[in-house]
Scaffold this active site. Sequence first.
Site, mmCIF file in Angstrom:
data_model
loop_
_atom_site.group_PDB
_atom_site.id
_atom_site.type_symbol
_atom_site.label_atom_id
_atom_site.label_comp_id
_atom_site.label_asym_id
_atom_site.label_seq_id
_atom_site.Cartn_x
_atom_site.Cartn_y
_atom_site.Cartn_z
ATOM 1 N N ASP A 149 -22.999 11.482 19.998
ATOM 2 C CA ASP A 149 -22.447 12.031 19.676
ATOM 3 C C ASP A 149 -23.133 14.133 19.872
ATOM 4 O OD1 ASP A 149 -25.169 11.594 19.130
ATOM 5 O OD2 ASP A 149 -25.883 13.316 17.296
ATOM 6 N N HIS A 179 -28.375 9.931 24.267
ATOM 7 C CA HIS A 179 -26.805 10.964 23.992
ATOM 8 C C HIS A 179 -27.005 11.722 23.056
ATOM 9 C CE1 HIS A 179 -26.438 6.872 21.397
ATOM 10 N NE2 HIS A 179 -26.912 6.923 20.179
ATOM 11 N N HIS A 180 -28.070 11.812 21.778
ATOM 12 C CA HIS A 180 -27.962 12.946 21.090
ATOM 13 C C HIS A 180 -28.766 14.001 21.359
ATOM 14 C CE1 HIS A 180 -27.804 9.372 18.442
ATOM 15 N NE2 HIS A 180 -28.155 8.816 19.089
ATOM 16 N N ALA A 181 -29.106 14.588 22.163
ATOM 17 C CA ALA A 181 -29.665 15.892 22.603
ATOM 18 C C ALA A 181 -28.107 16.826 22.428
ATOM 19 C CB ALA A 181 -30.121 15.851 24.074
#
Length: 393
Positions: A182, A141-143
Amino acid sequence: MIEAAAGPGVARRAVFIAGPHYRRPSYGSNHPLAIPRVSLAFDVIEAYGALTPEEYVRSRPASVAELTRFHTRDYVNALKRTEAFGRVRAADRARHEIGTIENPYFPGIYYTPALATGGSLQAADAVLSASHAFSPAGGMHHAVPDAARGFCYFNDVVLAIMRLRDAGLRVLYLDIDAHHGDGVEQAFWDDVGVFTLSLHMDTAYAYPFKGGRLQDQGGPKALGCALNVPLPRETSDREYREVFDHVWQPVVERFRPDAVVLQTGTDALFGDPLGRFRLSTAGFLSIVEQVMAVGVPVLATGGGGYHPLLLARAWAGVWGLLSGRTLPVALPEAASRALRAVGWDEDEDEPYYEDLFRDRLEYGEERPVRPVIRELVAMLSGHVALKRCLWAS
């Protein structure tokens, strides 16, 4: 659009998407993700006899065309080039944040995340057929479009949600990883058809160290479509439930999702080396149960989780709930053997250690709810996502 959702008591088909590739090492030898995760969860599930050939789907790699719906072609090409030549160019390291301590080079640096992304796209296709789906290798979920972030190379969650949105579905994204979702929030900041709800460690002391604040509420076109709940250290089952119960049902009732995408990172569990919460496996799975009760198709992904024994037990429980099975609390002997074979000894001196090989669940302490949690709930009551309905159709 999919057909009207079945009620929570109606069984749905479920699929588990994985493959033998996940038995290979990745992330090098000295990284928090250099542990067995998908393969170990699969072994525990298999030990229970809880996966039929019809439910198992072998994952495929996402194509370049699929990846570049969100990621830039330069970034995708940089990962392909790195894998082909077996090294990271200095320019690619600086621009795309690959070949760093956080996002290291390893053989398969392109193929492995592309495979995880393809699995989550297959999971989205299953949801479009009104099935539940579990893509445990996903949840990265951060990429971001042009770079790796926080151990995440391709954002499979964003691409899976985009596929659901292409079909016209309203998607509720719930992230219960200990770290803020994010990259997903940013991708749908102005999309009124996606609601992002993330419960995470306070980013003042946890990755990504920015964003994820209570006041971050979605972009101008979708104000109130993001709800961030930063939680304090040592958050317990009871405290987590106090907050979750306050926000979940209002969001579901007002947003009225056609599907839920659930990121099930297990670093919120009590013994995780990168987490700071005190959730038990039973408490963690009670959140998944509440998601299942909504009565719409659920696409569950993996995510963080750096304690392999806790992760495998928890993800076996996630699959049990998705597939409508009641798994015994006692671990089968084959599951216990698989867990012991990992050789994990980071917390072998803790009183709970041997229990990890005996039972699938443990239960949290019933500690009093702290004032800081009461204050957080009071602040949530005034949040635009719960106070006003700006995005409901």
